[in-house]
Design a protein around this motif. Structure first.
Motif, PDB file in Angstrom:
ATOM      1  N   PRO A 148      13.773  15.531  -8.619  1.00  0.00           N
ATOM      2  CA  PRO A 148      13.093  16.455  -7.487  1.00  0.00           C
ATOM      3  C   PRO A 148      11.751  16.209  -7.022  1.00  0.00           C
ATOM      4  O   PRO A 148      10.889  16.852  -7.263  1.00  0.00           O
ATOM      5  CB  PRO A 148      13.304  17.751  -8.101  1.00  0.00           C
ATOM      6  CG  PRO A 148      13.290  17.450  -9.559  1.00  0.00           C
ATOM      7  CD  PRO A 148      13.837  16.248  -9.705  1.00  0.00           C
ATOM      8  N   LEU A 149      11.347  15.012  -6.838  1.00  0.00           N
ATOM      9  CA  LEU A 149      10.127  14.610  -6.481  1.00  0.00           C
ATOM     10  C   LEU A 149       9.701  14.945  -4.977  1.00  0.00           C
ATOM     11  O   LEU A 149      10.429  14.719  -4.242  1.00  0.00           O
ATOM     12  CB  LEU A 149       9.808  13.057  -6.623  1.00  0.00           C
ATOM     13  CG  LEU A 149       9.821  12.531  -8.074  1.00  0.00           C
ATOM     14  CD1 LEU A 149       9.448  11.000  -8.234  1.00  0.00           C
ATOM     15  CD2 LEU A 149       9.068  13.467  -9.260  1.00  0.00           C
ATOM     16  N   THR A 150       8.362  15.456  -4.768  1.00  0.00           N
ATOM     17  CA  THR A 150       7.769  15.468  -3.554  1.00  0.00           C
ATOM     18  C   THR A 150       6.865  14.381  -2.927  1.00  0.00           C
ATOM     19  O   THR A 150       6.930  13.931  -1.821  1.00  0.00           O
ATOM     20  CB  THR A 150       6.857  16.742  -3.413  1.00  0.00           C
ATOM     21  OG1 THR A 150       5.999  16.577  -4.284  1.00  0.00           O
ATOM     22  CG2 THR A 150       7.697  17.890  -3.540  1.00  0.00           C
ATOM     23  N   ASP A 151       6.624  13.479  -4.094  1.00  0.00           N
ATOM     24  CA  ASP A 151       5.516  12.327  -3.734  1.00  0.00           C
ATOM     25  C   ASP A 151       5.892  11.295  -4.899  1.00  0.00           C
ATOM     26  O   ASP A 151       5.983  11.589  -5.819  1.00  0.00           O
ATOM     27  CB  ASP A 151       3.910  12.872  -3.894  1.00  0.00           C
ATOM     28  CG  ASP A 151       3.583  13.926  -2.771  1.00  0.00           C
ATOM     29  OD1 ASP A 151       2.934  13.415  -1.945  1.00  0.00           O
ATOM     30  OD2 ASP A 151       4.128  15.117  -2.965  1.00  0.00           O
ATOM     31  N   VAL A 152       5.890  10.134  -4.340  1.00  0.00           N
ATOM     32  CA  VAL A 152       5.877   8.798  -5.159  1.00  0.00           C
ATOM     33  C   VAL A 152       4.675   8.009  -5.254  1.00  0.00           C
ATOM     34  O   VAL A 152       4.217   7.785  -3.900  1.00  0.00           O
ATOM     35  CB  VAL A 152       7.115   8.057  -4.599  1.00  0.00           C
ATOM     36  CG1 VAL A 152       6.909   6.526  -5.209  1.00  0.00           C
ATOM     37  CG2 VAL A 152       8.549   8.602  -5.146  1.00  0.00           C
ATOM     38  N   ALA A 153       4.058   7.800  -6.281  1.00  0.00           N
ATOM     39  CA  ALA A 153       3.097   6.935  -6.288  1.00  0.00           C
ATOM     40  C   ALA A 153       3.372   5.523  -6.809  1.00  0.00           C
ATOM     41  O   ALA A 153       3.778   5.304  -7.788  1.00  0.00           O
ATOM     42  CB  ALA A 153       1.950   7.397  -7.449  1.00  0.00           C
ATOM     43  N   LEU A 154       3.328   4.335  -5.820  1.00  0.00           N
ATOM     44  CA  LEU A 154       3.923   3.463  -5.868  1.00  0.00           C
ATOM     45  C   LEU A 154       2.830   2.368  -6.664  1.00  0.00           C
ATOM     46  O   LEU A 154       1.792   2.167  -6.156  1.00  0.00           O
ATOM     47  CB  LEU A 154       4.299   2.615  -4.666  1.00  0.00           C
ATOM     48  CG  LEU A 154       4.984   1.282  -4.684  1.00  0.00           C
ATOM     49  CD1 LEU A 154       6.257   1.323  -5.557  1.00  0.00           C
ATOM     50  CD2 LEU A 154       5.748   0.848  -3.264  1.00  0.00           C
ATOM     51  N   PHE A 155       2.957   1.822  -7.950  1.00  0.00           N
ATOM     52  CA  PHE A 155       2.156   1.296  -8.868  1.00  0.00           C
ATOM     53  C   PHE A 155       2.417  -0.264  -8.927  1.00  0.00           C
ATOM     54  O   PHE A 155       3.684  -0.755  -9.377  1.00  0.00           O
ATOM     55  CB  PHE A 155       2.383   1.815 -10.107  1.00  0.00           C
ATOM     56  CG  PHE A 155       1.191   1.529 -11.046  1.00  0.00           C
ATOM     57  CD1 PHE A 155       0.266   2.643 -11.177  1.00  0.00           C
ATOM     58  CD2 PHE A 155       1.544   0.543 -11.987  1.00  0.00           C
ATOM     59  CE1 PHE A 155      -0.758   2.130 -12.075  1.00  0.00           C
ATOM     60  CE2 PHE A 155       0.273   0.321 -12.705  1.00  0.00           C
ATOM     61  CZ  PHE A 155      -0.868   1.327 -12.870  1.00  0.00           C
ATOM     62  N   ALA A 156       1.708  -1.282  -8.333  1.00  0.00           N
ATOM     63  CA  ALA A 156       0.390  -0.944  -7.978  1.00  0.00           C
ATOM     64  C   ALA A 156      -0.206  -2.237  -7.186  1.00  0.00           C
ATOM     65  O   ALA A 156       0.056  -3.390  -7.453  1.00  0.00           O
ATOM     66  CB  ALA A 156      -0.580  -0.496  -8.997  1.00  0.00           C
ATOM     67  N   ALA A 157      -1.106  -2.078  -6.294  1.00  0.00           N
ATOM     68  CA  ALA A 157      -1.934  -3.017  -5.635  1.00  0.00           C
ATOM     69  C   ALA A 157      -3.190  -3.576  -6.861  1.00  0.00           C
ATOM     70  O   ALA A 157      -4.076  -2.649  -7.339  1.00  0.00           O
ATOM     71  CB  ALA A 157      -2.536  -2.696  -4.402  1.00  0.00           C
ATOM     72  N   GLU A 158      -3.050  -4.713  -7.179  1.00  0.00           N
ATOM     73  CA  GLU A 158      -4.034  -5.234  -7.973  1.00  0.00           C
ATOM     74  C   GLU A 158      -5.348  -5.984  -7.531  1.00  0.00           C
ATOM     75  O   GLU A 158      -5.304  -6.548  -6.454  1.00  0.00           O
ATOM     76  CB  GLU A 158      -3.313  -6.356  -9.184  1.00  0.00           C
ATOM     77  CG  GLU A 158      -1.992  -5.489  -9.882  1.00  0.00           C
ATOM     78  CD  GLU A 158      -1.260  -6.471 -10.746  1.00  0.00           C
ATOM     79  OE1 GLU A 158      -1.797  -7.057 -11.534  1.00  0.00           O
ATOM     80  OE2 GLU A 158      -0.144  -6.744 -10.211  1.00  0.00           O
ATOM     81  N   ILE A 159      -6.202  -6.213  -8.585  1.00  0.00           N
ATOM     82  CA  ILE A 159      -7.317  -7.103  -8.246  1.00  0.00           C
ATOM     83  C   ILE A 159      -7.207  -8.265  -9.154  1.00  0.00           C
ATOM     84  O   ILE A 159      -6.980  -8.138 -10.398  1.00  0.00           O
ATOM     85  CB  ILE A 159      -8.517  -6.246  -8.363  1.00  0.00           C
ATOM     86  CG1 ILE A 159      -8.719  -5.013  -7.595  1.00  0.00           C
ATOM     87  CG2 ILE A 159      -9.898  -7.148  -8.074  1.00  0.00           C
ATOM     88  CD1 ILE A 159      -8.553  -5.214  -6.084  1.00  0.00           C
TER      89      ILE A 159
END
Length: 371
Positions: A90-101
């Motif tokens: 039941p998520l409202t937000d996904v944090a997509l991991f990750a753009a790297e340096i």
């Protein structure tokens, strides 16, 4: 060779067979028990069985109370572990991991928004990381002329996302002002899209803190407090995020900004500690001492090079999280008026957690059970 009569042989065989049968009964309980596979949640005498899990959740079957619902429920999804994410959560937000340096100060491995299926109807945020102290300095100090390029790359990448999160956890203290300028440039470019910044857990204001809640809160829309890793693998054994420690974090944060400013992070994982570790480099005297202290009686050589083996008993201590521990923590945050929590990370959870923690729009979920 001494001969044994057939009758005597039969008697010996019968005795040995009885001993084998007796041993099999005596030690039956020491064998690894197997549990039947289930297609939906099943209540057993030993606990709750869930699909695709091989052991019952003994503790969760005794949980009592009402589910706790939040305005927003965030979950981190790793690009390398996309299959771990259960879309029914039941998520409202996904944090997509990750753009790297990378080592040259270049933005690399920027994930595509399309990696999260369209069947997820919530918001998806791009997360950026930089996993080196020296590299963070190199990228943030304007002298090296990398920052502008990174800012542009992140803003371009964020166009397909609903927001951007900065999770740079190794910024040197002397780069605090450079870090704040970096965040300001990102926020200016994002416009109305939210900028969130990950910060370590604090229970008080530090005299010198690159992750100052006060200063970062003036720039970012939201602050994500990583309220976990109270105990690390290389330190003493203990909870990933003890209840009392989390209470102190929640109380301190409220003295800096209102509760709506924060996203409170909760852990899904655990750690183990050993009472003794012998994996390291030794001087000759150390190797010799280890051999004597552990009663090594045989040292062998391979083309002149000595080596030995010995066995040693160690005690393993494990601390971890399940539905109950996160439910208790979530209730505490809710009682203190925090309305957004986030989980590190999806795929590591006790799936029973979704029956007890949910969002106000869709409620909770019973995974594996048709509603």
């Amino acid at each position: 060779m001494k001969k044994i009569s057939l009758s005597k042989f039969n008697k010996i065989f019968a005795v040995e067979l009885c001993l084998i049968l007796f041993a099999s009964v005596l030690f039956a309980d020491s064998k690894t028990k197997t549990y039947p596979k289930v297609t939906e949640k099943t209540i057993t005498e030993e606990g709750v069985m869930y699909p695709d899990y091989s052991h019952p959740y003994k503790w969760n079957s005794d949980m009592k109370g009402n589910p706790v619902l939040f305005d927003e429920l965030w979950g981190y999804v790793m690009v390398s572990r996309l299959n771990d994410y259960i879309y029914e959560s039941p998520l409202t937000d996904v944090a997509l991991f990750a753009a790297e340096i990378n080592s040259y100060g270049e933005l690399v491995n920027v994930p595509s928004r399309s990696l999260i299926s369209s069947k997820f109807k919530g918001r998806v945020h791009l997360v950026t990381i930089c996993e080196s102290t020296s590299l963070s300095h190199f990228c943030l100090d304007p002298h090296f002329k990398c920052r502008d390029k990174i800012v542009k790359g992140l803003l371009d990448a964020s166009k397909d996302f609903d927001g951007l999160q900065v999770d740079w956890e190794l910024v040197p203290a002397r780069d605090d002002e450079n870090f704040y300028e970096f965040l300001k440039e990102l926020k200016k470019g994002l416009g109305k899209k939210p900028l969130t910044v990950c910060v370590p857990a604090r229970t008080k204001t530090l005299k010198k803190d690159v992750y100052s809640y006060q200063k970062i809160g003036k720039i970012a829309d939201r602050i994500m407090i990583m309220a976990y890793d109270e105990h690390w693998t290389k330190g003493p054994a203990g909870s990933i995020a003890s209840y009392d420690w989390c209470v102190k974090i929640a109380d301190y944060a409220k003295t800096v900004w209102p509760e709506k400013k924060y996203i409170m992070g909760l852990p899904f994982y655990g750690r183990t500690w050993c009472s003794d570790s012998v994996q390291q480099a030794w001087a000759f005297n150390g190797m010799n001492r280890q051999a004597h202290e552990n009663n090594v009686v045989k040292i062998e050589r391979e083309k002149g090079v000595p080596h030995y083996e010995y066995k040693k008993e160690v005690t393993v201590t494990g601390w971890y999280e399940d539905a109950y521990s996160n439910y208790e923590r979530a209730k505490m945050y809710k009682a203190k008026k925090y309305n957004t929590i986030a989980f590190w990370r999806m795929g590591q959870e006790d799936v029973a957690v979704w029956e007890w923690i949910g969002n106000k729009t869709s409620g909770t979920k019973q995974l594996g059970v048709e509603e």
